[in-house]
Design an enzyme around this catalytic site. Structure first.
Site, PDB file in Angstrom:
ATOM      1  N   GLY A 128       0.833  -1.199   0.000  1.00  0.00           N
ATOM      2  CA  GLY A 128       0.000   0.000   0.000  1.00  0.00           C
ATOM      3  C   GLY A 128       0.869   1.250   0.000  1.00  0.00           C
ATOM      4  O   GLY A 128       0.510   2.258  -0.582  1.00  0.00           O
ATOM      5  N   HIS A 263     -10.111   7.798  -9.544  1.00  0.00           N
ATOM      6  CA  HIS A 263      -9.116   7.101  -8.716  1.00  0.00           C
ATOM      7  C   HIS A 263      -9.508   7.158  -7.242  1.00  0.00           C
ATOM      8  O   HIS A 263      -9.759   8.211  -6.689  1.00  0.00           O
ATOM      9  CB  HIS A 263      -7.731   7.705  -8.893  1.00  0.00           C
ATOM     10  CG  HIS A 263      -6.697   7.002  -8.047  1.00  0.00           C
ATOM     11  ND1 HIS A 263      -5.950   5.961  -8.518  1.00  0.00           N
ATOM     12  CD2 HIS A 263      -6.354   7.175  -6.750  1.00  0.00           C
ATOM     13  CE1 HIS A 263      -5.165   5.522  -7.547  1.00  0.00           C
ATOM     14  NE2 HIS A 263      -5.391   6.238  -6.457  1.00  0.00           N
ATOM     15  N   GLU A 388      19.211   0.113  -0.202  1.00  0.00           N
ATOM     16  CA  GLU A 388      18.752  -0.273   1.127  1.00  0.00           C
ATOM     17  C   GLU A 388      17.253  -0.536   1.181  1.00  0.00           C
ATOM     18  O   GLU A 388      16.781  -1.371   1.962  1.00  0.00           O
ATOM     19  CB  GLU A 388      19.129   0.808   2.142  1.00  0.00           C
ATOM     20  CG  GLU A 388      20.639   1.014   2.298  1.00  0.00           C
ATOM     21  CD  GLU A 388      21.291   1.796   1.165  1.00  0.00           C
ATOM     22  OE1 GLU A 388      20.558   2.402   0.343  1.00  0.00           O
ATOM     23  OE2 GLU A 388      22.537   1.801   1.087  1.00  0.00           O
ATOM     24  N   GLN A 449      27.311  10.386   7.073  1.00  0.00           N
ATOM     25  CA  GLN A 449      27.439   8.956   7.382  1.00  0.00           C
ATOM     26  C   GLN A 449      27.013   8.627   8.822  1.00  0.00           C
ATOM     27  O   GLN A 449      27.146   7.489   9.258  1.00  0.00           O
ATOM     28  CB  GLN A 449      28.893   8.489   7.193  1.00  0.00           C
ATOM     29  CG  GLN A 449      29.609   9.057   5.976  1.00  0.00           C
ATOM     30  CD  GLN A 449      29.118   8.496   4.665  1.00  0.00           C
ATOM     31  OE1 GLN A 449      29.174   7.304   4.437  1.00  0.00           O
ATOM     32  NE2 GLN A 449      28.597   9.354   3.800  1.00  0.00           N
TER      33      GLN A 449
END
Lengths: 652, 652
Positions: A128, A263, A388, A449
Site C-alpha cells: 500500500g 481514482h 537499502e 554517514q
C-alpha cells in the site's frame, strides 16, 4: 476460446463484487480493481498452483499485490474461492462473498490494503506504500530456493507505481540472484491518482526499460485471457526473468468509472446498478455460454527444506570461543574490540546454530562485519549492493518465507528504508536490523554517514505494544561493548519480531565479564553512586564512565547505568533512580527524543524524579577523533561531568 | 593534443594532492578520487563556465558530486584554483593547497564528504548518502530555468551508486520536466566497497538503461581528455538530456591502489612517495611539455530573475479572504474545514505573495490540496509523480537555488525520504515539508497509509539547535484547525530553514477565531482548568476537547492545551502546568516519542510535574470512522477521560 469466455465470466463476476464492496465501504479503489480483473482471474484460478484453503503451504505459488489499493478485486476472488482467512491457522475459516461487504470495517479482516497480520494469510506482506512488492516477491523466491520449493511468485505493480526507484532496485536484485521464479507484471492502465501517468511510465517505455534491465519482456492486452495465458507461459527457469507489461483499462467494463477521474473513489449506490448492467453487457459480449472455471491447479512439493530450530533451545558457545572463531584472538587478549566486530562474530555463530538465519548487506559487509557470516554461510548471505530499500523489503519476504533475516548497513543508511521498515512492522516481519557506525563517534566521515535520529525513530516503534500486549512491536538494543553485542545478538534471535541493534565504529575496552547476563528490558548498573545517575547506552557508556571518574575525583558519587535495551524495565529503573538522589543525567551521541525521552517519560510519570538530558547539541562535522567531535557537539566527558555538577547544584 | 597533455598534467597534479591529503588525514577515498581525476579536471577547468571566486553567481555552472566520498579530488582542484570558501560570503577567502592537509580535521572546512554549510559553497548540497545528487542537480536546473539563468549542472554518479533507485527516479523527473541543462556523468570504474559492481551496473548495461530511460548516452574512456570534451560537446538544449558513461580506473595512475581492495583507505606515508613516482611516470608519458591550463571560462548572465521578497514584509490577507479564494466559502459558513484544505488555500496565498515559493507534490495534489497552488501558479508547481525520495532532493536543489520549496505528500510517504530529509538538513536547506492524512484518523485506508512515527522523527530533528544556537534545526507544527493551519503556513514561510507541518484528513470545526495569534514555540490554552492539563496537538485537540467536556460533567476541571509547535516554550509550559495541579496527560494519534516525550522531558527537568502519556497503544487497522479507530487504539475521548481520572486519583 471456451476457457477465455470462462475467464471473462469470472473476471466480470469478481468485478461486480469489487464495485459492490467498495460502494458499501464508502471508500476504496474499484477502478484500479477492474483494471486487474482479468489478470487476477487468470492468475488466481488458472496459473497459480496452490490450494486456497492452505495459504501456509511452502510449495504453493504466491501473489504479491504491490499496488495494494487494488486489493478489492483480490478479496473478491478469495471470497469466491472460499480461501482460508484468520489471524492464526487454528482460527482459519473460509472467506465468503458476504464477508466482503465488511471491507474496511473495524471488525473485518479485510483491510483497505493487503494486511496479512489482520487475517488474510494469502498475502505475505502489507503493501500500500508503493513500490515495495517486487522486493518482497524477490525475498519469497529467495526463501523458496533455499527450501527447495517449486514456488513461483507473481507480483503486480502499477505503471504509476513503477516510478518508485525501489522497483528498479528489485529488478537488478532479481537478475543478480537469478530469481527467475519471480514474474513481474506491470499494470499499464495509464492513469495515476491526479492525472495520467508520465510518458516515462508508458507501456512502451516500461517495456524498453525492463529489457534494458535484463528482463524478457512481453507486452499484452491485459483484458485478453489468451494473451495473459500466453505471456505467463513464457516463464522459465534461469535468466532472463519474465516481465509482462499488460495494457489495461482503469474501470474496465464500467462506463461511469471511465469518465473523468475516479481514482480511489467508490461508486454511489445508484451507480452500482448501472455498473452491474454495464458488466452484464460485457458478459453478453465476451462470456456467452461460459462454463464455471475449475479450481486452481494443485501446488507442487518442496524438496528438503531448511530446518527451523527453536532459538531458545540452541546452546551458544562462550563469548571467547565465538570471538576466536571470528578471528578476534588478539583483540580478546587486549580486552578491546568494537561492537560491530563482536556482532559480526555473533552473527556468524547465529548462522552456525540456526539454519534459518539469513543475512543481507548493502555492499558494506567489510564495515558491518556481516562478512564473517558471509564467509561461513555463503548460501544464506545476500549481497544487496547499494540499495537499502530493496534490501529491507527482500528481508520482509524472507521473513514471510519463515527465515530470520539480519539486515546490515551503516545505521545512517538504515534510514533510507524507514518506510519499508514500517511496512515490515505492519506485516509483523521477524526482521533483525543492525546498523553500524552509529552516532557521532564515527568522526572523520562527517554527518552524511552518522545516524543521529535512529534512536528516536526506533524508540517510537518500540513504544507500541505487540499483538500479545506484553512485548513491544520492536526491540531496540544499544550494546556498549563486545560482550554486550554478543549476548544481545542472541536475544535478537530469540525475540519473535522486529529488532534494531545499533553498533559503533570505534574499538572499545570490554566493560563486562564474558558471561554477563543480558535480557529483554534490561539495564545494568556498572558503578554505584548515590548523588545522581548517569544513564547511557552504546558507545556513550564509555564516555559517561570517564565523566563518573572525573566526578569521583571531585568527591561526587555518580552511578553509571547502561540501558542497553528499550523499552526498559520502568519500575526497576525508577527504583534505581530513587537510590541515586532521585536525579539522573542521560547522555547520548545522537539527537534528542531517544534514550533521554524514554527515561524522562518514566520519571515524569512518577513526578518525583528529576532528569536532565544531554544529547548532541548541534550538527556534527568531520573530526579526526571521536573525542574531538564529542566535545564539539557538547557531549564530551568533561561536559557530561559539568552537567552533572550543575544538576547537583540545583535544589532538590 | 596540447590541451589533452595539459589536462593530463593537471589531473596528475590534482591526483597527487588527493593522495597526499587523504594520507595526512588518515582516512578518505584516494582511489575513487583518482578515477575522477580527468573528468573533474576537464569539468572544473575547461567545461564549466564559472568564476571559482564567486560560487554565489546564479548564472554559473555547477557540479554536484553525488558520489561524495570522492571529494578529495574536487578539493584539490578548488585549492589549485583558489576557489572561495567560508561559511558566509562576508567570511570568504581563497582555498589554498596548504588548506587541504586539514581534510577531515575539526577546524577545517573540508569535511569528509561535500558539506556546503561547513564552508564550501562550491557545493549546493551535502552528499555522501548515495544516489541523491542527480535529484539535487535537477532541482538546481529547475531553479535556473525559473531564473532565466544559462546555468548548466553537471552531476557525477558512481556506477555502484547507480544501484540506488532514486537515481532512476531522477532520470525520469529530468525527462518529464525537460531539464536538459543537467548532464549526468556515470563513473564506471567497476568497483564498489566490498567487491566489483554487479553486471547490472556495468558500463554497457548502464548505457542501455539510460537509453531506455530516454537519455542520449555516450560511452567514453574517462581518462581521455579529448573523449571527455567530445562527449560534453553533445550537451544541447531540449530533449533528450545527455548522459555520459565514463569508463575509469579506480586508483588511476597509482600501482598500489590498483592492487586488491583499497576502497575508502588512504595510503600510508611511505606509499605516498611511491604513488608520486607512479604519477610522475604517467606525466612523463601523457603530459610531456604540457602548458598550464587556463582559468575556467566565464559564466554567462541571467535574464530577469524571480524576485525574492522578504516574507516578514508581505501582508497576508485575512483568513476568510484566503479561504474564499481557495473555494472554501461553504465550509467557512459551516465553520468546519480540514487542516489539509486550509493549508492548500494558505499555500496558494503564499504563492501569491512570495514569488520564490515553489511547490512539489507526488501525484497526490488533490489529496494534499497543493493543487490549489498548482492551479494558480502552474509555472512554480513540480509534479514529481510517485517518487518521494527524488521529490525531497529536488526540493533541496531548488532551495540551494534560492527558492522556498514546499514538499507535499501523505505524511506516511514523507517517511520514504527521511534520509533525504536528513541530508537536506545537513545542507541547511530551506525546506517546508507538509504531510497530510497524518495519524490514525485516516481510518479506512489502514496502517499502510498512516503516519505513526513522524512526530517522533521530526521532534528529534527539532531537538537540535541551529547554527544561530537560538532556533532549532527544524520546526514541527501540528495545526488543530483551519485557522491554525493558515497561520502556521505563514510561519513556515518566515522560518529560514527546515519545517515540517502535519495536517489531517477529516474536516474539523474551527477552534480558533480567524485572527488568533500563532507564533514559534507557541501553544494555546483553549480551556482553563486547575485539576490537570490535557495536552495535545493537531486532530487530537478535538478529541481531547470532548474528553475535557466529559470530565466537566463529572466535576473535574481539565485545562485543554494545544501545543501546535515543537520545540515549544518550556518555561511557559512548566508555568502553565504549575496551575493545573502539576499534572498533565498528553494524548496523541501516533506512536510514542513525540509530543508526550517533549512534554515529559520538560516536566522531568523540573522534577515536580507529573505527566502521563497516552498514545496509539497498538497497531491500527482499517475502520470506517475516526472514532472507531481511536477507540481501538486506546485514544478515544472516553479513554482519555478515564486516563485523566486515573491520574487525578493518584496521590500528588
Amino acid at each position: 476460446m471456451t476457457t477465455a469466455a470462462a475467464v471473462h465470466a469470472k473476471a466480470i463476476a469478481l468485478g461486480k463484487l469489487c464495485v459492490r464492496m467498495t460502494a458499501r465501504a464508502g471508500s476504496g479503489h474499484p477502478s484500479s480493481g477492474l483494471s486487474l480483473a482479468h489478470l487476477v482471474t487468470q492468475l488466481m484460478y488458472r496459473e497459480m498452483r496452490y490450494d486456497p484453503a492452505d495459504p501456509w503451504d511452502a510449495a504453493a505459488d504466491r501473489l504479491v499485490l504491490s499496488e495494494g489499493h487494488a486489493v478489492p478485486i483480490v478479496y473478491a476472488a478469495l471470497a469466491d474461492l472460499g480461501a482460508a482467512v484468520g489471524r492464526t491457522r487454528a482460527e482459519a475459516r473460509p472467506l465468503t462473498p458476504a464477508d466482503v461487504d465488511g471491507l474496511r470495517d473495524l471488525p473485518s479482516l479485510l483491510d483497505g490494503h493487503p494486511n496479512p497480520a489482520e487475517g488474510v494469510p494469502f498475502f505475505d506482506a502489507a503493501t500500500g506504500s508503493l513500490g515495495q512488492g517486487l522486493s518482497v516477491a524477490a525475498g519469497l523466491a529467495a526463501g523458496a530456493r533455499l527450501d527447495n520449493s517449486p514456488r513461483r511468485v507473481f507480483c503486480i505493480i502499477g505503471d504509476g507505481e513503477s516510478r518508485e526507484g525501489q522497483v528498479w532496485e528489485a529488478l537488478d536484485f532479481i537478475v543478480d540472484h537469478k530469481l527467475s521464479a519471480v514474474c513481474a507484471i506491470f499494470n499499464a492502465n495509464g492513469q495515476g491518482q491526479t492525472s495520467y501517468v508520465s510518458a516515462q511510465q508508458s507501456a512502451e517505455r516500461l517495456a524498453a526499460k525492463l529489457a534494458a534491465f535484463g528482463w524478457k519482456t512481453v507486452t499484452i492486452d491485459g483484458h485478453d485471457p489468451d494473451a495473459i495465458a500466453g505471456a505467463l507461459a513464457e516463464m522459465k527457469a534461469g535468466l532472463p526473468p519474465l516481465a509482462i507489461v499488460a495494457r489495461t483499462v482503469k474501470g474496465w467494463g464500467v462506463d461511469e468509472l471511465q469518465k473523468g477521474n475516479w481514482h480511489g473513489k467508490p461508486l454511489s449506490d445508484d451507480h452500482v446498478a448501472a455498473a452491474d448492467a454495464d458488466l452484464d453487457r460485457q458478459a453478453e459480449k465476451l462470456a456467452k455460454g461460459a462454463s464455471e472455471l475449475a479450481r486452481p491447479p494443485a501446488a507442487g512439493k518442496c524438496g528438503k527444506r531448511v530446518e527451523r530450530r527453536d532459538p531458545r533451545e540452541v546452546k551458544w558457545p562462550s563469548f571467547s570461543e565465538a570471538m576466536r572463531a571470528g578471528g578476534f584472538e588478539k583483540a580478546l587478549a587486549k580486552n578491546e574490540l568494537g561492537t560491530r566486530k563482536a556482532y559480526g562474530a555473533a552473527l556468524r555463530t547465529a548462522g552456525d546454530l540456526l539454519p534459518q538465519v539469513v543475512v543481507l548487506d548493502g555492499d558494506v559487509s567489510n564495515s558491518t562485519f556481516s562478512e564473517l557470516f558471509a564467509k561461513a554461510h555463503a548460501d544464506r548471505f545476500f549481497e544487496c549492493k547499494i540499495a537499502e530499500q530493496n534490501m529491507v523489503s527482500v528481508a520482509a519476504g524472507l521473513s514471510a518465507a519463515g527465515f530470520v533475516p539480519f539486515v546490515n548497513t551503516f545505521s545512517k543508511f538504515v534510514a533510507r528504508a524507514y518506510d519499508q521498515i514500517e511496512m515490515a512492522n505492519i506485516s509483523r516481519a521477524n526482521l533483525k536490523i543492525v546498523g553500524s557506525h552509529s552516532g557521532i563517534s564515527l568522526a572523520a566521515d562527517g554527518p552524511s554517514q552518522m545516524s543521529l535520529l535512529d534512536v528516536a525513530y526506533f524508540h517510537s516503534l518500540a513504544s507500541v505494544r505487540g499483538d500479545d500486549r506484553q512485548s513491544p512491536q520492536c526491540w531496540l538494543y544499544q550494546p556498549a561493548d563486545a560482550v554486550a553485542a554478543y549476548h544481545c545478538t542472541r536475544l535478537l534471535t530469540i525475540h519473535g519480531g522486529m529488532c534494531y541493534m545499533r553498533t559503533h565504529r570505534p574499538d572499545v575496552p570490554l566493560l563486562y565479564p564474558h558471561d554477563a547476563v543480558f535480557e529483554p528490558r534490561g539495564f545494568n548498573v556498572l558503578a554505584q553512586g548515590d548523588d545522581l545517575a548517569i544513564i547511557s547506552g552504546g558507545y556513550m557508556v564509555h564516555v559517561a564512565r570517564q565523566a563518573v571518574e572525573m566526578l569521583a575525583r571531585q568527591g561526587r558519587r555518580a552511578a553509571l547505568v547502561d540501558v542497553y535495551c528499550l523499552p526498559t524495565d520502568a519500575v526497576r529503573l525508577a527504583d534505581t533512580l530513587r537510590k541515586t538522589g532521585r536525579r539522573a543525567l542521560v547522555v547520548e551521541d545522537n539527537y534528542g527524543g531517544g534514550l533521554g525521552a524514554a527515561v524522562s517519560a518514566i520519571a515524569a510519570a512518577h513526578g518525583d524524579l528529576r532528569v536532565a538530558n544531554l544529547f548532541c547539541q548541534r550538527m556534527p562535522k568531520s573530526a579526526r577523533t571521536p573525542e574531538e567531535i564529542l566535545d564539539y557537539c557538547g557531549v564530551g566527558a568533561r561536559q557530561i561531568a559539568d552537567q552533572a555538577l550543575a544538576l547537583l547544584r540545583r535544589p532538590a
